[in-house]
Design an enzyme around this catalytic site. Structure first.
Site, PDB file in Angstrom:
ATOM      1  N   LYS A 179       3.053  32.907 -18.744  1.00 34.33           N
ATOM      2  CA  LYS A 179       3.480  31.579 -19.196  1.00 34.33           C
ATOM      3  C   LYS A 179       4.820  31.608 -19.907  1.00 34.33           C
ATOM      4  O   LYS A 179       5.622  30.701 -19.740  1.00 34.33           O
ATOM      5  CB  LYS A 179       2.408  30.950 -20.064  1.00 34.33           C
ATOM      6  CG  LYS A 179       2.482  31.444 -21.438  1.00 34.33           C
ATOM      7  CD  LYS A 179       1.520  30.897 -22.393  1.00 34.33           C
ATOM      8  CE  LYS A 179       1.748  31.756 -23.610  1.00 34.33           C
ATOM      9  NZ  LYS A 179       1.112  31.329 -24.791  1.00 34.33           N
ATOM     10  N   THR A 180       5.079  32.646 -20.681  1.00 27.05           N
ATOM     11  CA  THR A 180       6.365  32.696 -21.377  1.00 27.05           C
ATOM     12  C   THR A 180       7.506  32.779 -20.362  1.00 27.05           C
ATOM     13  O   THR A 180       8.557  32.169 -20.514  1.00 27.05           O
ATOM     14  CB  THR A 180       6.422  33.895 -22.324  1.00 27.05           C
ATOM     15  OG1 THR A 180       5.250  33.888 -23.131  1.00 27.05           O
ATOM     16  CG2 THR A 180       7.624  33.819 -23.225  1.00 27.05           C
ATOM     17  N   GLN A 213      -8.344  29.485 -24.921  1.00 26.73           N
ATOM     18  CA  GLN A 213      -7.792  30.301 -25.999  1.00 26.73           C
ATOM     19  C   GLN A 213      -7.568  29.483 -27.267  1.00 26.73           C
ATOM     20  O   GLN A 213      -6.791  29.865 -28.142  1.00 26.73           O
ATOM     21  CB  GLN A 213      -6.481  30.949 -25.556  1.00 26.73           C
ATOM     22  CG  GLN A 213      -6.689  31.997 -24.482  1.00 26.73           C
ATOM     23  CD  GLN A 213      -5.408  32.752 -24.172  1.00 26.73           C
ATOM     24  OE1 GLN A 213      -4.864  33.440 -25.018  1.00 26.73           O
ATOM     25  NE2 GLN A 213      -4.925  32.606 -22.943  1.00 26.73           N
ATOM     26  N   ASP A 216       4.556  25.224 -26.641  1.00 26.62           N
ATOM     27  CA  ASP A 216       3.733  26.371 -26.259  1.00 26.62           C
ATOM     28  C   ASP A 216       2.415  26.321 -27.028  1.00 26.62           C
ATOM     29  O   ASP A 216       2.336  25.677 -28.078  1.00 26.62           O
ATOM     30  CB  ASP A 216       4.510  27.652 -26.622  1.00 26.62           C
ATOM     31  CG  ASP A 216       3.911  28.869 -25.955  1.00 26.62           C
ATOM     32  OD1 ASP A 216       3.024  28.702 -25.097  1.00 26.62           O
ATOM     33  OD2 ASP A 216       4.330  29.992 -26.292  1.00 26.62           O
ATOM     34  N   GLU A 217       1.403  27.004 -26.551  1.00 34.03           N
ATOM     35  CA  GLU A 217       0.097  27.049 -27.239  1.00 34.03           C
ATOM     36  C   GLU A 217      -0.394  25.658 -27.602  1.00 34.03           C
ATOM     37  O   GLU A 217      -0.847  25.399 -28.718  1.00 34.03           O
ATOM     38  CB  GLU A 217       0.194  27.899 -28.528  1.00 34.03           C
ATOM     39  CG  GLU A 217       0.779  29.269 -28.345  1.00 34.03           C
ATOM     40  CD  GLU A 217      -0.211  30.263 -27.758  1.00 34.03           C
ATOM     41  OE1 GLU A 217      -1.256  29.825 -27.222  1.00 34.03           O
ATOM     42  OE2 GLU A 217       0.072  31.463 -27.819  1.00 34.03           O
ATOM     43  N   ARG A 265      -6.655  40.755 -24.022  1.00 35.90           N
ATOM     44  CA  ARG A 265      -5.480  41.454 -24.544  1.00 35.90           C
ATOM     45  C   ARG A 265      -5.291  42.798 -23.840  1.00 35.90           C
ATOM     46  O   ARG A 265      -4.221  43.384 -23.872  1.00 35.90           O
ATOM     47  CB  ARG A 265      -5.601  41.742 -26.050  1.00 35.90           C
ATOM     48  CG  ARG A 265      -5.654  40.549 -26.985  1.00 35.90           C
ATOM     49  CD  ARG A 265      -4.604  39.548 -26.726  1.00 35.90           C
ATOM     50  NE  ARG A 265      -5.111  38.478 -25.858  1.00 35.90           N
ATOM     51  CZ  ARG A 265      -4.337  37.626 -25.208  1.00 35.90           C
ATOM     52  NH1 ARG A 265      -3.038  37.699 -25.319  1.00 35.90           N
ATOM     53  NH2 ARG A 265      -4.858  36.687 -24.431  1.00 35.90           N
TER      54      ARG A 265
END
Length: 880
Positions: free
Chosen positions: A44-45, A282, A245-246, A639
């Site tokens: 995504k980044t 998340q 973001d997030e 992760r």
DNA sequence: TAGAATCGTATTTTT
DNA sequence: TACGATTCTA
């Protein structure tokens, strides 16, 4: 639109050529609102940065027209860095920041519109608690029954949902006027009334002090945009592309902020295109007001919105994804989503059930040693994660005993340490004299004979004149009934502050000079230096670090000011302290699952997989909270890139008492065939269920040999466990001989305790020095210097929440400190008989010096702490 | 007023 | 366990 010549132009091929279909689509999307549903590890980044570059070079927007919001400073810095690689250094000047920083920026410019004066203070949680306590005292609120924490959390809820104090007051305490004295609560059990009054009074006093808390930053910015049309128009005209973001972690206030900035509800139509990126699986910050509905309802909330899902994972093996998918599927009412990867199945997940926390740590440390030695896994490629910070302790001990270098992210923040907060309070009081909380904090720090009485006299004078604490103090001659004994130190304090303020005004562009001046003139430093408490030695060092941070800030912000510096100290977070991903710190990383969000490691240990630990006991009852725990598990599992470990302990001590722990339900939710249990049942469980055939449990071999089966109590093993193979491998050096292996159990425990208290520099017992000498010394130069300069460049050198053991080569968190990994001390300056102080061992006398250039060694007698040989370059010492 | 001693109570996660 | 707050004493 004319293109900015400073932006490196990128072709569509460059920007999307190497992306998959949905990724490329997300980059190119041209409509008014886009939701990118980005599963863990789906790049995504990358998509976000490419999209920004696309908007700049293909759509032709100016860098100043883009607002990109991230959740942490670290994420913002990383995005800037990656953007810079794409479009050039202009990226540095773009609005890429956290919600809070962006709001500060807006409020610094236009805050008068909502009553904020220049140089307003930003209160952290501790400041807010102080303020609540003060109010509680004045209003006779029982702080036992209503803790400041609970009151603040309610106030925070109000603000996160944009409920203002006037509304609450009108509804529950219409008779109360903020600032009034002697209010009587109607009914003792009317909690809403109490909260309403506290909220109103709290805001009243914040306004008096020209201060805001964290939530206010968002709240006030929304208020500003809603009440000042010209300001709203300015930002709406300015920002044409807003990216968040997030997004799953945004709360209501943040959601409204985005809407306001984008002009979504403007009759003239939206002024900015909105892109949000997030993953509802998340969402792990509901406890802080994050509202998962923001992302779930995005398509209804933003007209003509489009959703693009990214489900291909580039990070983990299929085994890890299968586990993650299996766990998260247990959450109800969730949009089904399945991550997949092209990376193949990979290794099985490894499971281990230990008898207690110490043994869990011991096994992990042993496994890490093995991975490092046999499989050549770099320490920095390994992370150990846990639910709550308290769990780090046993893990740390295990790693220390095995000689595994590690860094701990989290714990007490640098800026929350008492001495650092004191120093900051001075700075804050200099910049903003109205700041009552900070002014009162430093009134008697260091001790100058001004106790509760003096403080309350001034406070009462301030109140009766309806003015600030400082103002009353400044006119102390007019305060009635003041004896010379109180008046004298008060006026000396006034002189001190005036002189410091003058100095600050003359040196505003040099925060580090101001810090130095404050430290010296206030007597803060002197008081600590005089003390013979070894803890105070490390406090001194923390203060010198603060100065280093200020110096660093100065370097990176040529036009920085004192209040600018204070801002950076107010808005730092844990994860901000982490070194970049590509950097080999040479250390295993320990952190909470929350901190781990957004990070990835080839090898991940998920520890404490027990009911009550994870999921946390407080979250087990409530279905909603349990779902959030499960999302946290999902975050943890995803992760891992290559190898995931899940471990648990059957016995875990929580505040003193050992408790029996059942395996986490999340373990059951992972399909059995994905886990290879090295030890499935613990000794106690095995005995409980009766003696069964050993063969039933495939692999418990190794550990049985080591410990002779199983144990019941934790205590015996706590000290017995470390005497294993790894122990002898590092021991035996001639350095630091005072601590023999036999003394580990007790003496280690206590020294570790003190190292924790003394903070970020803690814990370099002689045994670590052994290790250094034994193995790391020869090859540490390269690693050290590279990370050194990197950290400096990135400006991420605010030392603090990364606790770095001296076992490892790099000290990336402290580039400028006088006593960092290379402290630049000169052996020629030391002579036999000199007195020095050591972070850990306290005061000592030099008994020998050996000039070996860079590897010069100092032998120091620390009295009761023994005689130590210290490598000068690395020793946390200061000459007296 | 300061410091010591004692006591009691809390521990999830944090921008 | 571990800290903060309160209480007591010099």
């Amino acid at each position: 639109m004319q293109q900015d010549p400073e932006v490196i132009q990128r072709s569509p091929e460059e920007l999307t050529g190497d992306l998959n279909q949905p990724q490329a689509e997300a980059v190119r999307y041209a409509g008014p609102a886009l939701l990118i549903g980005a599963g863990a590890g789906s790049g995504k980044t990358r998509v976000l940065t490419r999209r920004i570059a696309w908007i700049l070079s293909q759509v032709g927007a100016w860098p100043s027209q883009i607002l990109a919001i991230t959740f942490t400073n670290k994420a913002a810095a990383e995005m800037k860095e990656r953007l810079a690689a794409l479009i050039g250094p202009v990226a540095d000047r773009m609005w890429v920041s956290t919600f809070h920083s962006a709001c500060v920026r807006i409020l610094r410019r236009d805050g008068e519109g909502v009553g904020l004066k220049n140089g307003f203070s930003i209160y952290d949680t501790a400041d807010c608690e102080r303020l609540i306590k003060l109010i509680g005292q004045d209003l006779n609120v029982d702080v036992k029954k209503f803790t400041p924490r609970s009151i603040l959390s309610r106030i925070s809820d109000y603000k996160n949902s944009l409920v203002d104090w006037k509304t609450q007051l009108a509804a529950f305490a219409p008779d109360y006027k903020p600032g009034q004295r002697g209010y009587r609560f109607g009914r003792i059990d009317n909690i809403e009334e109490l909260y309403a009054v506290m909220y109103a009074e709290y805001q009243y006093r914040l306004a008096m002090a020209n201060a805001v808390d964290f939530d206010d930053l968002i709240f006030k910015t929304v208020e500003l945009l809603r009440t000042q049309p010209d300001v709203a128009a300015y930002y709406r005209h300015k920002f044409r592309f807003i990216l968040v973001d997030e997004y799953q972690d945004t709360n209501h206030a943040q959601y409204i902020l985005i809407r306001e900035l984008a002009g979504v509800d403007d009759p003239a139509g939206p002024s900015a295109a909105v892109t949000v990126v997030g993953d509802s699986d998340q969402s792990i910050y509901a406890f802080r007001g994050a509202d998962i509905r923001n992302i779930q309802d995005f398509e209804q909330d933003f007209p003509n919105a489009r959703t693009i899902m990214l489900e291909q994972n580039y990070r983990s093996t299929q085994t890890i994804l299968d586990a993650a998918n299996a766990v998260i599927t247990h959450n109800e009412g969730r949009k089904p989503k399945k991550l997949w990867t092209a990376l193949g199945k990979g290794e099985k997940i490894t499971g281990y059930a230990a008898d207690n926390a110490a043994l869990e740590a011991h096994w992990i440390a042993g496994e890490i040693t093995r991975l490092h030695a046999e499989e050549g896994v770099r320490y920095s490629d390994i992370a150990i994660m846990y639910r709550a910070n308290a769990q780090s302790r046993s893990l740390e001990e295990g790693l220390i005993k095995a000689g595994v270098p590690y860094q701990l992210v989290g714990g007490t923040r640098f800026y929350e340490r008492r001495e650092v907060k004191d120093a900051i309070a001075y700075l804050q009081a200099i910049v903003n004299p109205a700041d009552n909380v900070n002014m009162r904090r430093i009134l008697n720090v260091p001790k100058r004979g001004l106790g509760a009485r003096a403080e309350s006299m001034v406070a009462m004078a301030a109140e009766s004149h309806n003015t600030t604490f400082w103002d009353a103090l400044d006119h102390l001659e007019q305060i009635e009934g003041m004896t010379a004994r109180t008046a004298n130190p008060l006026s000396r304090f006034r002189d001190l502050m005036n002189s410091l303020r003058q100095f600050a005004a003359a040196n505003d562009a040099h925060p580090s000079r101001i810090v130095a001046q404050v430290l010296h003139e206030s007597g803060l430093l002197e008081e600590l230096q005089k003390s013979d408490d070894p803890q105070d030695a490390s406090r001194v060092e923390n203060l010198s670090q603060l100065q280093s941070v200020a110096a660093e800030y100065e370097q990176h912000n040529p036009d920085g000011t004192l209040s600018g510096f204070l801002e950076t100290t107010a808005l730092v977070a844990d994860s901000d302290q982490l070194p970049g991903a590509d950097e080999d710190s040479g250390k295993v990383t320990l952190m909470t699952l929350h901190t781990a969000k957004g990070l990835e490691y080839p090898v991940v240990f998920l520890t404490g997989m027990e009911q009550g630990t994870f999921p946390h006991s407080r979250a087990m009852e409530d279905e909603k909270e349990l779902s959030e725990e499960r999302r946290l598990a999902y975050v943890g599992i995803t992760r891992a890139k290559r190898h995931l470990y899940v471990t648990r302990a059957a016995l875990r001590a929580q505040w003193g008492q050992a408790n029996e722990m059942l395996p986490s339900q999340f373990l059951d939710e992972i399909p059995d065939e994905l886990i290879d249990w090295k030890r499935r049942e613990t000794g106690m469980e095995r005995m409980r269920s009766g003696w069964r055939d050993d063969d039933e449990f495939g692999g418990w071999g190794d550990d049985d040999d080591e410990f002779g089966g199983f144990s019941f109590g934790g205590s015996t093993f706590g000290s017995a466990a470390p005497r294993t193979a790894s122990h002898s491998s590092y021991g035996g050096s001639s350095y630091g001989s005072s601590r023999g292996s036999s003394s580990y159990g007790s003496s280690y425990g206590s020294s570790h305790d003190s190292s924790r208290r003394s903070g970020s520099r803690g814990g370099h017992g002689s045994y670590q020095w052994n290790r250094r000498y034994g193995s790391d010394l020869s090859n540490d130069r390269g690693g050290y210097s590279s990370s050194h300069s990197r950290a400096g460049q990135a400006g991420s050198g605010h030392s603090g929440r990364v606790t770095t053991r001296r076992t490892s080569p790099s000290a990336n968190v402290k580039p400028v400190s006088a006593t960092g990994a290379d402290n630049h001390l000169d052996i020629a300056d030391f002579h036999v008989g000199d007195r020095i102080t050591h972070d850990k061992f306290g005061m000592g006398k030099v008994v020998d010096t050996q000039d070996k250039g860079r590897n010069s060694v100092l032998t120091v007698d620390f009295g009761s702490n023994g005689v130590k040989r210290l490598m000068l370059r690395l020793a946390p010492i200061e000459k007296l």
